[in-house]
Design an enzyme around this catalytic site. Structure first.
Site, PDB file in Angstrom:
ATOM      1  N   ASP A 145      45.453  97.246 -18.796  1.00 38.25           N
ATOM      2  CA  ASP A 145      45.138  98.665 -18.984  1.00 38.25           C
ATOM      3  C   ASP A 145      45.251  99.417 -17.666  1.00 38.25           C
ATOM      4  O   ASP A 145      44.407 100.254 -17.332  1.00 38.25           O
ATOM      5  CB  ASP A 145      43.737  98.821 -19.581  1.00 38.25           C
ATOM      6  N   LYS A 147      46.348 102.196 -15.368  1.00 40.20           N
ATOM      7  CA  LYS A 147      46.703 103.609 -15.487  1.00 40.20           C
ATOM      8  C   LYS A 147      45.923 104.375 -14.419  1.00 40.20           C
ATOM      9  O   LYS A 147      44.990 103.822 -13.803  1.00 40.20           O
ATOM     10  CB  LYS A 147      46.374 104.130 -16.891  1.00 40.20           C
ATOM     11  N   ASN A 150      42.133 104.200 -14.136  1.00 38.09           N
ATOM     12  CA  ASN A 150      41.494 102.928 -13.776  1.00 38.09           C
ATOM     13  C   ASN A 150      41.800 102.496 -12.344  1.00 38.09           C
ATOM     14  O   ASN A 150      41.633 101.329 -11.999  1.00 38.09           O
ATOM     15  CB  ASN A 150      41.923 101.833 -14.750  1.00 38.09           C
TER      16      ASN A 150
END
Length: 404
Positions: A145, A147, A150
């Protein structure tokens, strides 16, 4: 002369860590089922970020396995470019994880504030995140995840990878097959459902670099089906009106090649090829890895590097504000708590998910990991659970929102 009232109870820091060990400060973020507050440890006076997740909401969103998995993985991760776990504990209503505090905000916040980044910013963040990914992949962990939301900056401007909610261990003998992540950043091999491993994180890094350089993602569509088709088939093209170096565009394309054997970062020599790329020709990777390289951007410490509405919502809209609460007593011979007397949102004692959280979301204290029999027992239990989860694929989990 008035009498003193509301005197704070003394805290015994030799006791198992709980919320009473911390002073609650401002709210700085929220996600699908959790919130983040700045806290100060009353003993060490160190500032941390407190991530807390309501148990009932966690169960309603079928996120129990994800939260437990994140807690387990973080116990065995420690790296300079990762937001590390420091403490973990629970009460009757919430699960708590105390992590490193990043005062510089996330890259999504800064992208929204100032638009596309200069190349030297993006190059620096790409290098530091690449070092974090290399560390995780050596431990057979794929993040899934990656991106801008993050990637957090500390007060000095160094990048740190966070949110391991759908991260998972992988095995070369059993590739992952679940569709997990935020679709715009998913690698083609995830969508093809033929099995994948660490290669997907390098593709996502390419999408992040493109977005930071251009101000928008490389693939956009009006439907999920059209977006999937674009990710799997469309070329990576840069706008003509954006002034980018040939080296930066070649680097992004090197990360976003659909031939994973040629993808920068991945494979036996993938990271060496990434380091040797022309875009990094002036980089001293040893200096970078020791966190001695000077960041090109230092966040403004005189203004909040997060959305201030989070704190306003906490003050005005929170119907059950966070506070220290004693745990309800346990019934003899049972691992389940009796129904909490403190909240109408408490879970029934018969809930199997509640039992799972009680048994698997163990207390963690980074200051006591090498001492005490209780700590040793926790590490043994943690290791057993870690091995059990090593090849878990989260087959039924898809995270297209932005879980905290």
């Amino acid at each position: 002369m008035g009498a003193l009232c509301c005197k704070e109870d003394a805290v015994d820091f030799d006791d198992e860590v709980d919320l009473s060990h911390f002073t609650l400060l401002r709210s700085v973020g929220k996600g699908a089922f959790g919130k983040v507050r700045v806290v100060q440890h009353k003993g060490s006076k160190r500032l941390f970020a407190l991530k807390y997740i309501n148990k009932a909401k966690c169960i309603r969103m079928r996120a129990v396995e994800n939260i437990i998995s994140e807690r387990r993985l973080l116990e065995f991760i420690h790296h300079d470019f990762v937001v590390n776990l420091r403490y973990a504990f629970q009460d009757d209503e919430n699960l708590f994880m105390v992590i490193d505090l990043m005062l510089g905000g996330d890259l999504r916040f800064h992208l929204d504030r100032m638009g596309p980044f200069p190349e030297d910013y993006v190059r620096f963040y790409a290098a530091e995140v690449a070092l974090a990914l290399r560390y995780l992949h050596r431990k057979h962990i794929v993040h899934r995840d990656l991106k801008p939301d993050n990637i957090l900056l500390n007060e000095h401007g160094h990048a740190h990878l966070t949110d391991f909610n759908i991260a998972v261990r992988y095995s070369s003998e059993k590739p992952l097959t679940s569709i997990a992540g935020s679709m715009a950043y998913m690698a083609p091999e995830i969508l093809m459902k033929r099995g994948y491993a660490a290669s997907v994180d390098w593709w996502s890094l390419g999408v992040v670099c493109y977005e930071l350089l251009v101000g928008k993602r490389p693939f956009r569509a009006k439907s999920n089906e059209a977006l999937q088709h674009a990710i799997m088939h469309d070329p990576v093209e840069f706008p003509d009106d954006i002034n980018l170096s040939t080296e930066s565009m070649d680097f992004v394309r090197g990360l976003m090649t659909r031939d994973i054997t040629q993808r920068l970062g991945f494979g036996p020599n993938g990271f060496k090829r990434l380091q040797a790329h022309a875009w990094f020709k002036a980089y001293d990777w040893n200096l970078l890895e020791s966190k001695q390289a000077s960041p090109p951007f230092i966040p403004d410490d005189k203004r909040a590097n997060f959305d201030p509405t989070h704190e306003l919502e906490e003050i005005l809209l929170e119907d059950n504000p966070l506070k220290v609460k004693k745990r309800a007593p346990k019934r003899s011979g049972s691992n389940n708590n009796i129904k909490s007397q403190y909240s109408n949102d408490a879970l029934p004692e018969t809930s199997p998910e509640q039992k799972k959280m009680e048994e698997r979301f163990l207390v963690f204290d980074y200051t006591k990991q090498n001492t005490g029999s209780a700590s040793l027992d926790n590490r043994k239990t943690s290791k057993a659970y870690e091995e059990k989860c090593e090849t878990r694929t989260l087959a039924d989990e898809v995270s297209n929102n932005n879980p905290l």
